[in-house]
Design a protein around this motif. Structure first.
Motif, PDB file in Angstrom:
ATOM      1  N   TYR A 293      17.026  90.806  28.930  1.00 26.83           N
ATOM      2  CA  TYR A 293      16.970  89.920  30.097  1.00 26.83           C
ATOM      3  C   TYR A 293      16.003  88.763  29.840  1.00 26.83           C
ATOM      4  CZ  TYR A 293      15.521  88.793  34.987  1.00 26.83           C
ATOM      5  OH  TYR A 293      15.200  88.179  36.167  1.00 26.83           O
ATOM      6  N   LEU A 294      14.816  89.103  29.355  1.00 27.16           N
ATOM      7  CA  LEU A 294      13.763  88.092  29.238  1.00 27.16           C
ATOM      8  C   LEU A 294      14.101  87.017  28.206  1.00 27.16           C
ATOM      9  CD1 LEU A 294      10.598  90.435  29.311  1.00 27.16           C
ATOM     10  CD2 LEU A 294      11.626  89.190  31.215  1.00 27.16           C
ATOM     11  N   LEU A 295      14.649  87.423  27.079  1.00 31.37           N
ATOM     12  CA  LEU A 295      14.826  86.457  25.993  1.00 31.37           C
ATOM     13  C   LEU A 295      16.026  85.530  26.187  1.00 31.37           C
ATOM     14  CD1 LEU A 295      13.721  88.599  22.905  1.00 31.37           C
ATOM     15  CD2 LEU A 295      12.397  86.968  24.280  1.00 31.37           C
ATOM     16  N   PHE A 300      10.458  82.511  29.252  1.00 30.91           N
ATOM     17  CA  PHE A 300       9.775  83.566  28.480  1.00 30.91           C
ATOM     18  C   PHE A 300       9.845  83.298  26.968  1.00 30.91           C
ATOM     19  CE2 PHE A 300      11.402  85.804  32.330  1.00 30.91           C
ATOM     20  CZ  PHE A 300      10.172  86.092  32.914  1.00 30.91           C
ATOM     21  N   ALA A 301      10.239  82.081  26.590  1.00 30.19           N
ATOM     22  CA  ALA A 301      10.453  81.786  25.167  1.00 30.19           C
ATOM     23  C   ALA A 301       9.180  81.926  24.337  1.00 30.19           C
ATOM     24  CB  ALA A 301      11.022  80.374  25.018  1.00 30.19           C
ATOM     25  N   HIS A 302       8.017  81.812  24.976  1.00 29.34           N
ATOM     26  CA  HIS A 302       6.744  81.915  24.250  1.00 29.34           C
ATOM     27  C   HIS A 302       6.295  83.360  24.065  1.00 29.34           C
ATOM     28  CE1 HIS A 302       6.170  81.920  28.554  1.00 29.34           C
ATOM     29  NE2 HIS A 302       4.981  82.470  28.410  1.00 29.34           N
ATOM     30  N   PHE A 303       7.040  84.330  24.611  1.00 30.66           N
ATOM     31  CA  PHE A 303       6.638  85.741  24.509  1.00 30.66           C
ATOM     32  C   PHE A 303       6.641  86.190  23.052  1.00 30.66           C
ATOM     33  CE2 PHE A 303       7.167  88.333  28.693  1.00 30.66           C
ATOM     34  CZ  PHE A 303       6.409  87.402  29.383  1.00 30.66           C
ATOM     35  N   GLU A 305       5.983  89.870  20.571  1.00 31.00           N
ATOM     36  CA  GLU A 305       6.303  91.290  20.687  1.00 31.00           C
ATOM     37  C   GLU A 305       5.388  92.026  21.679  1.00 31.00           C
ATOM     38  OE1 GLU A 305       9.078  92.257  19.383  1.00 31.00           O
ATOM     39  OE2 GLU A 305       8.787  94.304  20.119  1.00 31.00           O
ATOM     40  N   GLU A 306       4.112  91.726  21.577  1.00 31.60           N
ATOM     41  CA  GLU A 306       3.119  92.374  22.449  1.00 31.60           C
ATOM     42  C   GLU A 306       3.437  92.141  23.943  1.00 31.60           C
ATOM     43  OE1 GLU A 306      -0.686  90.692  21.340  1.00 31.60           O
ATOM     44  OE2 GLU A 306      -1.470  91.088  23.353  1.00 31.60           O
ATOM     45  N   ASP A 307       3.889  90.952  24.278  1.00 33.85           N
ATOM     46  CA  ASP A 307       4.203  90.627  25.680  1.00 33.85           C
ATOM     47  C   ASP A 307       5.444  91.393  26.141  1.00 33.85           C
ATOM     48  OD1 ASP A 307       2.144  88.771  25.381  1.00 33.85           O
ATOM     49  OD2 ASP A 307       3.547  87.198  24.759  1.00 33.85           O
ATOM     50  N   LEU A 308       6.424  91.462  25.249  1.00 35.43           N
ATOM     51  CA  LEU A 308       7.649  92.196  25.595  1.00 35.43           C
ATOM     52  C   LEU A 308       7.337  93.672  25.798  1.00 35.43           C
ATOM     53  CD1 LEU A 308       9.980  90.466  22.981  1.00 35.43           C
ATOM     54  CD2 LEU A 308      10.149  90.224  25.468  1.00 35.43           C
ATOM     55  N   GLU A 309       6.472  94.201  24.955  1.00 36.43           N
ATOM     56  CA  GLU A 309       6.102  95.623  25.071  1.00 36.43           C
ATOM     57  C   GLU A 309       5.337  95.887  26.368  1.00 36.43           C
ATOM     58  OE1 GLU A 309       4.085  96.741  21.461  1.00 36.43           O
ATOM     59  OE2 GLU A 309       5.929  96.470  20.293  1.00 36.43           O
ATOM     60  N   TYR A 310       4.453  94.974  26.725  1.00 34.37           N
ATOM     61  CA  TYR A 310       3.690  95.144  27.971  1.00 34.37           C
ATOM     62  C   TYR A 310       4.647  95.142  29.162  1.00 34.37           C
ATOM     63  CZ  TYR A 310       0.493  94.344  31.829  1.00 34.37           C
ATOM     64  OH  TYR A 310      -0.185  94.466  33.015  1.00 34.37           O
ATOM     65  N   PHE A 311       5.567  94.196  29.166  1.00 29.23           N
ATOM     66  CA  PHE A 311       6.536  94.078  30.256  1.00 29.23           C
ATOM     67  C   PHE A 311       7.377  95.347  30.361  1.00 29.23           C
ATOM     68  CE2 PHE A 311       8.043  90.390  32.837  1.00 29.23           C
ATOM     69  CZ  PHE A 311       8.999  91.049  33.580  1.00 29.23           C
TER      70      PHE A 311
END
Ligand SMILES: Cc1ncc(C[n+]2csc(CCOP(=O)(O)OP(=O)(O)O)c2C)c(N)n1
Ligand code: SF4
Ligand SMILES: [Mg+2]
Length: 343
Positions: A293-295, A300-303, A305-311
């Motif tokens: 969803y996010l990508l 959210f283009a600046h996310f 891996e760490e941000d995706l994992e937190y989410f």
């Protein structure tokens, strides 16, 4: 002489549409607006009044659904419609419902159940107008539906972040930079859960998404049929604010549900009922990873891996640890007990 029924809380009995072929063809939100291509909030307006039918008054707070729908000398609204100040959808709903009741009681207008719907954006409803909505939801003697259309930003004034903007999103108030990648690090408010848990006089709260149009309309019909003050929260993909190709609006709505980020449920007289794909998730279907969803969205283009994992971890927590998964956020008692006994 006015009939007595509307002095109580008589409502229109709006049976659910049993499938798309049973949906009425009449439109009460038509051409004459200038919302962006792929605007899901405009679709929500169209479905909302299609569901409520012609004997409806719509009130709307400032925002895209006011400004883009009221170009000088044109209007898409076929039913009576009125603008209200940004934070006052709750007051407008209550005042209109009370005004109608008084006019009918005095015999100044025909006594009949008229639907009163007030819509608000996430900025106008979940931030600025929260107090007025909360007050309206305590007035059980008046029938009104408040529909919060959530495009997750103050979109009309160029995408400022609101209390409903998701974690980490790029908005004009939270642009990612070299020093700080994430400016907005607060988790989104849980509006439907808040309204349902905190307002004992409100008999009906639901979450909806226009990607599931018939179900969405049926929740509006249910709210109006139940009567008293009711509340619906819709999640609306916004191509401009979320930064994606307009043709993806429908798919993004589906993905918000399939990833478990936005659960679909209704709370009627205190009973929580999941529906649609959320029900399937509750019954064991795997949630899609949030990255799907996010990508797809530029915000959210600046996310990394760490941000995706937190989410993902926050969404997992909502499903696995909340007292009522994805609805009421207190920690489950059994989880607490297990944690205590492990010490
Ligand atoms: C009291 C007040 N403050 C600020 C504004 C400027 N303003 C107009 S629309 C808007 C954005 C509203 O955001 P939201 O409620 O989320 O609706 P959206 O534009 O996203 O549809 C703002 C800040 C206003 N009209 N009134
Ligand atoms: S900015 Fe978003 S909510 Fe506003 S009209 Fe465009 S798509 Fe719709
Ligand atoms: Mg908004």
């Amino acid at each position: 002489m006015a009939e007595t029924t509307t002095f109580g809380n008589a409502t229109q009995i709006l049976e659910p549409f049993r499938g798309v072929k049973r949906v009425t063809i009449e439109e009460y939100f038509t051409s004459g607006h200038r919302t962006c291509q792929g605007c899901e909030s405009a679709l929500v307006m169209k479905l909302m009044v299609k569901a409520s039918g012609p004997r409806t008054i719509v009130l709307g707070s400032t925002g895209c659904m006011y400004v883009a729908n009221t170009t000088y000398y044109t209007t898409p609204w076929v039913v009576p419609w009125m603008h209200t100040q940004l934070g006052s959808s709750g007051s407008a709903a209550l005042g209109t419902a009370a005004g109608l009741k008084a006019l009918m009681r005095k015999g100044k207008m025909k006594s009949e159940p008229i639907n009163v719907i007030a819509f608000c954006g996430d900025g106008g409803g979940a931030d600025m107008g929260l107090g007025a909505i909360s007050a309206t939801l305590t007035h059980k003697e008046y029938n009104s539906l408040i529909l919060l259309y959530d495009n997750e930003s103050y979109a009309n004034t160029d995408i400022q972040l609101s209390g409903m903007t998701p974690y980490g999103a790029n908005t004009t108030f939270s642009p990612p930079g070299k020093v700080k990648r994430l400016i907005h690090t607060r988790w989104k408010k849980n509006m439907a859960g808040l309204m349902a848990a905190g307002h004992p006089e409100c008999r009906y709260v639901a979450t909806v998404c226009a990607s599931y149009a018939v179900e969405m309309m049926n929740k509006v019909r249910r709210a109006l049929t139940i009567g008293g003050p009711t509340f619906i929260h819709s999640l609306d993909p916004c191509p401009k604010g979320w930064d994606y190709d307009p043709m993806l609006s429908h798919e993004l709505g589906e993905l918000a549900i399939e990833t478990g980020i936005f659960p679909l449920y209704e709370v009627e007289d205190g009973q929580v009922k999941y529906y649609g794909k959320t029900k399937a998730i509750v019954e064991g279907r795997a949630r899609k990873p949030v990255r799907e969803y996010l990508l797809k969205q530029g915000r959210f283009a600046h996310f990394v891996e760490e941000d995706l994992e937190y989410f993902q971890a926050k969404v997992d927590e909502m499903w696995e640890k909340w007292e009522i998964p994805a609805v009421v956020p207190f920690r489950r008692l059994d989880a607490t007990k297990a944690a205590l006994s492990a010490k």
